[in-house]
Design an enzyme around this catalytic site. Structure first.
Site, mmCIF file in Angstrom:
data_model
loop_
_atom_site.group_PDB
_atom_site.id
_atom_site.type_symbol
_atom_site.label_atom_id
_atom_site.label_comp_id
_atom_site.label_asym_id
_atom_site.label_seq_id
_atom_site.Cartn_x
_atom_site.Cartn_y
_atom_site.Cartn_z
ATOM 1 N N ASP A 1 0.816 -1.209 0.000
ATOM 2 C CA ASP A 1 0.000 0.000 0.000
ATOM 3 C C ASP A 1 0.853 1.264 0.000
ATOM 4 O OD1 ASP A 1 -2.248 -1.515 -0.058
ATOM 5 O OD2 ASP A 1 -2.889 -1.100 1.993
ATOM 6 N N GLY A 2 2.004 1.227 0.670
ATOM 7 C CA GLY A 2 2.885 2.391 0.658
ATOM 8 C C GLY A 2 3.344 2.737 -0.744
ATOM 9 N N ASP B 1 -3.648 10.541 4.426
ATOM 10 C CA ASP B 1 -3.835 11.439 5.566
ATOM 11 C C ASP B 1 -2.702 12.445 5.677
ATOM 12 O OD1 ASP B 1 -1.700 9.842 6.628
ATOM 13 O OD2 ASP B 1 -3.141 8.476 7.527
ATOM 14 N N GLN C 1 5.069 9.637 4.459
ATOM 15 C CA GLN C 1 6.175 9.543 3.497
ATOM 16 C C GLN C 1 6.879 10.866 3.228
ATOM 17 O OE1 GLN C 1 4.298 7.682 0.086
ATOM 18 N NE2 GLN C 1 4.551 5.627 0.933
#
Length: 276
Positions: free
Chosen positions: A56-57, A131, A232
């Site tokens: 998912d990252g 987010d 990130q």
């Protein structure tokens, strides 16, 4: 780049695409793995599909690149949990064939934009799919966050941090902190205190058209914070900064296939409603 089996997976996917007559563009950091010359991200304008190979990252990183260009994202998972990257590596060939035949649906996901301002000068900006988290540094005392919605004062949050999540992000960090799950087609933001030192603050669902502004209030001791978008990309925060979060002008376009739905993924990935 630290995923187990990434080198083999990259080469397999490139081979699948090239055998189908596709021109493959890879970022410069994949040159050594792929044997293909890397190209700058500006060439995404020429792409029909961006394949995010990882977890998912990886899809979150891909969204920041692809959304401004309007390029669809196909997430192929290498191990791990995978709520966004739904295609298993063993099904990569089938997924690629369906994608090239345009046998898929596109989920258009709301993204947010976070900006750090100092007076009238914008210091930093980033878009994200999940987010934006404002939080204190480890050595700072308990901060107080002053929160405004559409320039109207909402409350002061004595809390380690404040999170603003999209519906996509409601199944990520904020869920583990006790927040609600929002269906991905809901036009809303989730505003949530993180480890609040009061019982009168609860998660708040806001219109996606809302503009949220946060200030880190000064104290007698030096207080410092940080904002992180999708975990990130980060920037420092201090009491002379304003953090503004609003809907991004672009959306992430996620490839979905007919055998998958948000509610099915809730049941399968999160074991929704099962008794422990």
């Amino acid at each position: 780049m630290h995923k187990v089996g990434i080198e083999e997976a990259v080469r397999k996917v490139i081979g699948l695409l090239e055998r189908r007559g596709m021109t493959v563009l890879v970022p410069p950091d994949l040159e050594s793995l792929s044997g293909t010359q890397g190209v700058p991200t500006e060439r995404l304008n020429d792409a029909d599909l961006l394949i995010a190979l990882g977890g998912d990252g990886c899809v979150l990183s891909a969204a920041r690149l692809a959304a401004p260009k309007g390029v669809p994202i196909l997430g192929i998972r290498l191990g791990g949990f995978g709520f966004l990257a739904e295609v298993e590596m063993e099904h990569a060939e089938e997924a690629i064939d369906n994608a090239l035949a345009q046998n898929f649906w596109l989920d258009e996901r709301t993204m947010l934009q976070a900006e750090v301002w100092s007076g009238e000068k914008r210091k930093w900006s980033a878009i994200g799919l999940n987010d934006a988290l404002a939080f204190k540094t480890p050595t700072s005392p308990l901060p107080v966050w002053e929160v405004f919605v559409n320039d109207e004062f909402l409350a002061r949050y004595p809390a380690d941090g404040v999170a603003v999540a999209t519906p996509t992000g409601s199944t990520a960090y904020t869920l583990s902190a006790g927040g609600p799950v929002l269906a991905p087609d809901v036009d809303a933001f989730l505003l949530m205190p993180m480890y609040a030192h009061t019982l009168t603050l609860r998660p708040l669902v806001l219109s996606v058209r809302a503009t949220i502004r946060l200030h880190l209030l000064p104290q007698r001791r030096i207080v410092e914070g940080e904002v992180s978008v999708d975990g990130q990309v980060n920037h420092s925060l201090s009491p002379d900064h304003s953090l503004i979060i609003r809907q991004a002008p672009v959306k992430a376009r996620i490839v979905r296939f007919s055998n998958s739905s948000f509610y099915e993924r809730l049941r399968r990935k999160l074991r929704w409603g099962e008794r422990q």
